[in-house]
Design an enzyme around this catalytic site. Structure first.
Site, PDB file in Angstrom:
ATOM      1  N   ASN A   9      45.311  61.985 -12.730  1.00 59.49           N
ATOM      2  CA  ASN A   9      44.951  63.450 -12.129  1.00 59.49           C
ATOM      3  C   ASN A   9      43.910  64.072 -12.398  1.00 59.49           C
ATOM      4  O   ASN A   9      43.040  63.533 -13.498  1.00 59.49           O
ATOM      5  CB  ASN A   9      46.069  64.236 -12.809  1.00 59.49           C
TER       6      ASN A   9
ATOM      7  N   THR B 201      50.407  58.846 -11.611  1.00 59.02           N
ATOM      8  CA  THR B 201      48.983  59.067 -10.922  1.00 59.02           C
ATOM      9  C   THR B 201      47.904  59.352 -12.029  1.00 59.02           C
ATOM     10  O   THR B 201      48.041  59.643 -13.219  1.00 59.02           O
ATOM     11  CB  THR B 201      49.350  60.294 -10.217  1.00 59.02           C
TER      12      THR B 201
ATOM     13  N   GLU C  67      45.706  63.873  -6.986  1.00 56.59           N
ATOM     14  CA  GLU C  67      46.731  63.206  -7.807  1.00 56.59           C
ATOM     15  C   GLU C  67      46.476  61.698  -7.416  1.00 56.59           C
ATOM     16  O   GLU C  67      47.079  61.636  -5.872  1.00 56.59           O
ATOM     17  CB  GLU C  67      48.061  63.365  -8.156  1.00 56.59           C
TER      18      GLU C  67
END
Length: 334
Positions: free
Chosen positions: A222, A220, A267
């Site tokens: 972030n 992900t 995320e």
């Protein structure tokens, strides 16, 4: 109303101090207000300014204040900012304005008398020909400057003033930033989008996280949003713009109850993407709410749900259109 899709691409100026106003923004039309959200009501004010500026061949700028005055006077109750300066500037440019003047706001600035605000700033620094404000705009010490006061000064000093009445939605309810904040806090993106006139988005730097997503097969990007953010914790179908590239994605905003229940973090798993975005600025646009954040019986159950979330996000994002004219203009302006 002005069509943002038809906005030309003259140079746009983001000015963050009264001492740095370029000549290109003087002698024109100013729209004044907080404009948090740049929602459909705000857009009515800005459209009036644009119409006046374009008819006279003069520059059009918005003047706003940072931080939000309510946060200055009530720091223990910070305002959930819908559009901090970066997103606000993106919206103003997409709408076709020539610039955004962000005036630093503190108690000293708030103590300026309304007469001095007009004489020193609107006339002395900006040399305005026109001012456009909402019906409820107040300014100056103890909010002594009202729309009527501004109109009287305009009649005396030779600039025109247009006061735009309240803007109501299709249900005859006033469009307001507080309604939009409440909608986002409830995860009601449909209502928020209807009031905004575009899909709500955030902009922030991609930072390092705990790398748990990578370990689970879902790396992900972030991003830390402001501590005032009241967006409902949960899973969303999103788009992610980094520079000129736009990707589809599925995002989680919340405290990660499966792991640490820590500080809120956004995320985002980018679909069909491999690369390093650390340190880059990303714009995440929220398209659809999928489900609440929750804790599962174990990591395997979580991963299974993440696969379902990804499939649902693909389906949702594949079915939605390009959005409003303002959404399209934003997409054309990386």
């Amino acid at each position: 109303m002005h069509d943002p899709a038809a906005a030309d691409r003259r140079p746009f100026h983001l000015v963050e101090t009264l001492d740095a106003i370029p000549a290109a923004l003087t002698g024109g039309v100013v729209a004044i207000g907080n404009f948090d959200g740049v929602h459909r009501g705000h857009q009515a004010v800005l459209a009036e300014a644009l119409d006046r500026g374009q008819a006279a061949g003069r520059p059009v700028l918005a003047m706003t204040f940072e931080p939000h005055p309510r946060t200055v006077f009530r720091p223990d109750q910070p305002v959930f900012r819908l559009t901090p300066p970066g997103p606000k500037a993106r919206l103003m440019r997409a709408l076709g304005l020539d610039g955004l003047l962000v005036v630093p706001f503190d108690r000293a600035f708030a103590s300026i008398e309304a007469d001095a605000f007009v004489s020193d700033i609107l006339l002395g620094r900006l040399g305005i020909t026109d001012a456009v404000v909402g019906y409820d705009f107040h300014f100056g010490r103890a909010r002594g400057g009202s729309p009527a006061f501004l109109a009287a000064r305009g009649a005396r000093d030779g600039f025109s003033v247009e006061i735009v009445e309240a803007f109501a939605d299709e249900g005859a309810e006033p469009v307001s930033s507080s309604r939009i904040r409440d909608a986002l806090a409830a995860g009601d993106l449909g209502l928020a989008q209807g009031l905004l006139g575009y899909r709500w988005f955030v902009e922030a730097e991609v930072v390092h996280g705990e790398k748990r997503g990578r370990e689970l097969g879902f790396p992900t990007a972030n991003m830390r949003l402001g501590p005032d953010c009241r967006l409902r914790h949960g899973i969303y179908a999103v788009t992610v713009a980094v520079g000129a590239a736009v990707h589809q994605g599925v995002a989680s905003y919340g405290r990660r109850p499966q792991f640490d229940n820590g500080a809120p973090l956004l995320e985002t798993y980018l679909l069909d993407f491999a690369g390093d975005l650390y340190g880059r600025t990303a714009v995440v646009t929220f398209v659809s709410w999928l489900r609440p954040e929750q804790r599962f019986d174990g990591v395997e159950a979580l991963v299974a749900q993440m696969h379902r979330d990804t499939a649902e996000a693909r389906a949702v994002l594949g079915a939605v259109g390009p959005g409003t004219a303002l959404d399209r203009a934003l997409g054309e302006d990386p």
